[in-house]
Design a protein around this motif. Structure first.
Motif, PDB file in Angstrom:
ATOM      1  N   VAL A 170       0.823  -1.223   0.000  1.00 25.05           N
ATOM      2  CA  VAL A 170       0.000   0.000   0.000  1.00 25.05           C
ATOM      3  C   VAL A 170       0.855   1.271   0.000  1.00 25.05           C
ATOM      4  O   VAL A 170       0.327   2.373   0.072  1.00 25.05           O
ATOM      5  CB  VAL A 170      -0.978   0.040   1.196  1.00 25.05           C
ATOM      6  CG1 VAL A 170      -2.086  -0.989   1.021  1.00 25.05           C
ATOM      7  CG2 VAL A 170      -0.252  -0.166   2.529  1.00 25.05           C
ATOM      8  N   SER A 171       2.182   1.129  -0.074  1.00 23.95           N
ATOM      9  CA  SER A 171       3.055   2.311  -0.041  1.00 23.95           C
ATOM     10  C   SER A 171       3.238   2.958  -1.411  1.00 23.95           C
ATOM     11  O   SER A 171       3.746   4.072  -1.503  1.00 23.95           O
ATOM     12  CB  SER A 171       4.429   1.938   0.531  1.00 23.95           C
ATOM     13  OG  SER A 171       5.049   0.972  -0.289  1.00 23.95           O
ATOM     14  N   TRP A 172       2.842   2.269  -2.500  1.00 24.91           N
ATOM     15  CA  TRP A 172       3.013   2.840  -3.842  1.00 24.91           C
ATOM     16  C   TRP A 172       1.955   3.901  -4.088  1.00 24.91           C
ATOM     17  O   TRP A 172       0.776   3.661  -3.821  1.00 24.91           O
ATOM     18  CB  TRP A 172       2.903   1.745  -4.911  1.00 24.91           C
ATOM     19  CG  TRP A 172       3.987   0.744  -4.813  1.00 24.91           C
ATOM     20  CD1 TRP A 172       3.915  -0.484  -4.210  1.00 24.91           C
ATOM     21  CD2 TRP A 172       5.327   0.882  -5.285  1.00 24.91           C
ATOM     22  NE1 TRP A 172       5.129  -1.124  -4.291  1.00 24.91           N
ATOM     23  CE2 TRP A 172       6.021  -0.299  -4.941  1.00 24.91           C
ATOM     24  CE3 TRP A 172       6.005   1.893  -5.964  1.00 24.91           C
ATOM     25  CZ2 TRP A 172       7.354  -0.509  -5.255  1.00 24.91           C
ATOM     26  CZ3 TRP A 172       7.347   1.692  -6.281  1.00 24.91           C
ATOM     27  CH2 TRP A 172       8.010   0.511  -5.927  1.00 24.91           C
ATOM     28  N   PRO A 173       2.321   5.064  -4.643  1.00 24.58           N
ATOM     29  CA  PRO A 173       1.291   6.055  -4.990  1.00 24.58           C
ATOM     30  C   PRO A 173       0.317   5.457  -6.009  1.00 24.58           C
ATOM     31  O   PRO A 173       0.748   4.862  -6.999  1.00 24.58           O
ATOM     32  CB  PRO A 173       2.083   7.212  -5.619  1.00 24.58           C
ATOM     33  CG  PRO A 173       3.512   6.995  -5.216  1.00 24.58           C
ATOM     34  CD  PRO A 173       3.678   5.523  -5.001  1.00 24.58           C
ATOM     35  N   GLN A 174      -0.979   5.595  -5.732  1.00 24.85           N
ATOM     36  CA  GLN A 174      -1.959   5.061  -6.674  1.00 24.85           C
ATOM     37  C   GLN A 174      -1.793   5.698  -8.054  1.00 24.85           C
ATOM     38  O   GLN A 174      -2.033   5.058  -9.076  1.00 24.85           O
ATOM     39  CB  GLN A 174      -3.380   5.285  -6.142  1.00 24.85           C
ATOM     40  CG  GLN A 174      -4.465   4.573  -6.937  1.00 24.85           C
ATOM     41  CD  GLN A 174      -4.403   3.050  -6.844  1.00 24.85           C
ATOM     42  OE1 GLN A 174      -4.187   2.503  -5.771  1.00 24.85           O
ATOM     43  NE2 GLN A 174      -4.590   2.368  -7.977  1.00 24.85           N
ATOM     44  N   ALA A 175      -1.332   6.958  -8.070  1.00 23.53           N
ATOM     45  CA  ALA A 175      -1.118   7.647  -9.356  1.00 23.53           C
ATOM     46  C   ALA A 175      -0.068   6.937 -10.209  1.00 23.53           C
ATOM     47  O   ALA A 175      -0.174   6.904 -11.436  1.00 23.53           O
ATOM     48  CB  ALA A 175      -0.698   9.094  -9.106  1.00 23.53           C
ATOM     49  N   LEU A 176       0.952   6.357  -9.567  1.00 26.84           N
ATOM     50  CA  LEU A 176       1.988   5.622 -10.293  1.00 26.84           C
ATOM     51  C   LEU A 176       1.414   4.325 -10.862  1.00 26.84           C
ATOM     52  O   LEU A 176       1.629   3.988 -12.036  1.00 26.84           O
ATOM     53  CB  LEU A 176       3.181   5.335  -9.376  1.00 26.84           C
ATOM     54  CG  LEU A 176       4.340   4.566  -9.999  1.00 26.84           C
ATOM     55  CD1 LEU A 176       5.014   5.377 -11.112  1.00 26.84           C
ATOM     56  CD2 LEU A 176       5.380   4.173  -8.947  1.00 26.84           C
ATOM     57  N   ILE A 177       0.663   3.605 -10.023  1.00 30.28           N
ATOM     58  CA  ILE A 177       0.027   2.357 -10.476  1.00 30.28           C
ATOM     59  C   ILE A 177      -0.907   2.648 -11.647  1.00 30.28           C
ATOM     60  O   ILE A 177      -0.847   1.991 -12.695  1.00 30.28           O
ATOM     61  CB  ILE A 177      -0.742   1.698  -9.306  1.00 30.28           C
ATOM     62  CG1 ILE A 177       0.240   1.235  -8.213  1.00 30.28           C
ATOM     63  CG2 ILE A 177      -1.595   0.526  -9.799  1.00 30.28           C
ATOM     64  CD1 ILE A 177      -0.427   0.800  -6.915  1.00 30.28           C
TER      65      ILE A 177
END
Length: 307
Positions: A48-55
């Protein structure tokens, strides 16, 4: 600007039983027929640490995004052994038989097997960058491209934390309730992250709340110490990095107080043909503000490797 993190919703989590007896928690985004890209999180961090914008940005480019909790973190398996005291690590007195970065890389390879992915793009940040490097060295035929973000080679002459960061890490005391954990995380991130990003302190608190919903402080503290031990026990991996054949992109900020930019430079030197990009003003933090700059570098790199 969109600052949201992936949701904590446990229904989104999937599980892979690995041949080594461990279970990895993972999530996927996008269409399974698209080329996979695995995002490997850093020390003490969860999927859950990845920015959703990156995904979302990677999915929009036609990639099948796979995120995971490394062993000893989040909802993946925790190992039973008691981690060694910090002073033992400082003196290089590592207990024998402790798992290494290479074992964590084998976990990722086994997850690809579980998903039926013969080849994938591999991207990692910090310790996740070390794991990604090892995946590319250990299973060259499986890796379409490698992206290593603010990571290093394990050589003690490079990539070392600033003295101010080492002091904070050595004097850090565990937090046993969420508000305390949030306060401590904000204090650390004000130092190693970028507090100037609008709304970022609220995001840091949200991140810690998400993390606490997915594990317990006791488990994550022990898991964190074992992950630190794996990094130290793995030593200098420069020789291994010479074996990497995948097209490699190395990204590092010029204001990183936890992995000195020399770590990124050494990584790029060790890998034949690697491209190094230094992002001006970037610290040891991925967020929605830096995401467009990351996508501008990662997407063409992945596209070129696809060709």
């Amino acid at each position: 600007m969109n600052h949201h993190l992936p949701p904590a919703d446990p229904a989104l989590d999937r599980f892979a039983d690995l041949p080594n007896g461990l279970q990895l928690c993972f999530r996927t985004y996008g269409h399974p027929d698209h080329p996979p890209i695995v995002l490997i999180a850093g020390l003490g961090l969860q999927l859950v640490s990845w920015p959703q914008a990156l995904i979302d940005g990677l999915v929009a480019e036609g990639l099948y995004v796979i995120t995971l909790d490394n062993r000893d973190m989040g909802r993946s398996s925790y190992l039973p052994q008691t981690p060694p005291a910090r002073w033992r690590l400082l003196l290089d007195r590592i207990p024998s038989g402790h798992y290494l970065i290479s074992d964590m890389a084998n976990d990722v390879i086994a997850l690809l097997d579980h998903l039926g992915a013969e080849q994938a793009h591999v991207l990692g940040m910090s310790m996740g960058g070390m794991i990604a490097q090892n995946v590319a060295a250990q299973a060259p035929q499986r890796v379409l491209s490698l992206t290593s973000i603010f990571s290093t080679t394990g050589n003690k002459q490079v990539g070392q934390p600033a003295a101010s960061t080492i002091w904070r890490m050595l004097t850090n005391r565990p937090a046993w309730n969420l508000p305390q954990a949030q306060d401590k995380f904000v204090q650390l991130m004000r130092h190693i992250g970028n507090p100037e990003v609008p709304g970022v302190e609220a995001l840091w608190r949200q991140h810690m709340a998400l993390a606490w919903q997915r594990t317990t402080p006791e488990l994550s503290l022990q898991g964190y110490e074992r992950q630190v031990t794996a990094i130290v026990a793995s030593g200098d991996r420069t020789g291994l990095l010479h074996r990497i054949q995948a097209p490699t992109l190395v990204l590092h900020g010029d204001r990183d107080y936890i992995v000195h930019p020399s770590g990124g430079e050494a990584t790029a030197r060790a890998i034949s043909g690697a491209q190094l990009h230094t992002l001006v003003g970037m610290r040891h933090q991925l967020d929605a503000a830096i995401t467009p700059a990351l996508l501008e570098l990662i997407v063409p790199h992945v596209r070129d490797a696809q060709r």
